[in-house]
Design an enzyme around this catalytic site. Structure first.
Site: not given
Ligand SMILES: NC(=O)c1ccc[n+]([C@@H]2O[C@H](COP(=O)([O-])OP(=O)(O)OC[C@H]3O[C@@H](n4cnc5c(N)ncnc54)[C@H](O)[C@@H]3O)[C@@H](O)[C@H]2O)c1
Length: 262
Positions: A64, A144, A157, A161
């Protein structure tokens, strides 16, 4: 100078699925020994098992990122398994869609705790390990495009970021003398479970009227003509974990197919 990451010991948080999973798969394919770290122990182990089945080296561990002791234990387990730590991707994150005036203090704290404080703790604990090893090391944070522009139904959010970008700059200044590179990746619209949640959030908030409308709306006009797959983030991740980026620190690279031009 080699761009090889062969044998490097690398943690990727939030890698049980989504972007983190694709980053970890890419690193493992390039020869790194990876730690799949996620709050969801089952997806962490399943992802690690799939990497091993494909011939890569991976272990799955629960973490976590909001809990310092949990992050310390993750790094200690990594070092006991692989002998050292060479890089950490502070990638775990959560999103929530809410109209600006509806965001509560609880919403703010939940999002900031995971996305910003989690990155702070990850940088602190990894840098301590790097310094104890004699210096050198790579820290790569997932920010992001919302770390470059504020998006109205994602205000907290976006704030989290921007915080990641600020932590990346401050940590680069703090740890340059130890030859620790601190950089960030700013993805755009990536087809993951997080975007499914965001798309549903737009609909639930009455901002869109059908499934996929927000996803398609945000993706319209991307210069390279399509939204991102998680695999699109693997190449830059390998580069940032390799010696090829040794003279680069404090930067937040936008990898969005051409949405935010800065
Ligand atoms: N999907 C997008 O379009 C996008 C765009 C820009 C940035 N991001 C960033 O990229 C990263 C990954 O995003 P994603 O789309 O793969 O999201 P996702 O929700 O598919 O995966 C996120 C993962 O993080 C884990 N997680 C959540 N809280 C946690 C914690 N406290 N400790 C450990 N693990 C934890 C979840 O269990 C999950 O497996 C994030 O930081 C997100 O903000 C995503």
């Amino acid at each position: 100078m080699s761009n090889s990451i062969e044998d490097r010991s690398i943690i990727v948080t939030g890698s049980g699925r989504g972007i983190g999973r694709s980053i970890a798969e890419g690193l493992a394919q390039a020869g790194a020994r990876v730690v799949i770290a996620d709050i969801n122990a089952e997806t962490a182990e399943a992802t690690a098992a799939e990497i091993r089945e494909a011939g890569g080296r991976a272990i799955g561990l629960a973490v976590d990122v909001t809990d310092r002791a949990s992050t310390q234990a993750l790094i200690a387990r990594t070092v006991s398994s692989y002998g050292r730590l060479d890089a950490i991707f502070n990638n775990a994150g959560i999103a929530q869609v809410k109209q600006f005036n509806d965001i509560t203090e609880d919403d703010w704290h939940r999002v900031m705790d995971v996305n910003a404080m989690g990155v702070l703790i990850g940088i602190q604990e990894a840098s301590k390990q790097f310094i104890a090893q004699g210096g050198g090391g790579k820290i790569i944070n997932t920010a992001s495009i919302a770390g470059k522009q504020g998006y109205e139904p994602l205000a907290h959010y976006s704030a989290s970021k921007f915080a990641v970008v600020a932590l990346t700059q401050a940590a680069a200044r703090a740890f340059g003398k130890h030859r620790i590179n601190v950089n960030a990746i700013c993805p755009g619209v990536v087809a993951t479970d997080m975007w499914k949640l965001i798309d549903k959030g737009f609909k639930d908030e009455g901002l869109t009227s059908r499934d996929n409308e927000a996803f398609e709306g945000f993706s319209a006009g991307i210069l390279l003509g399509r939204p991102s797959h998680p695999e699109d983030l693997a190449g830059v991740s390998i580069f940032l974990a390799s010696a090829g980026s040794d003279y680069m620190t404090g930067q937040s690279l936008v990898v969005d197919g051409g949405m935010v031009l800065v």
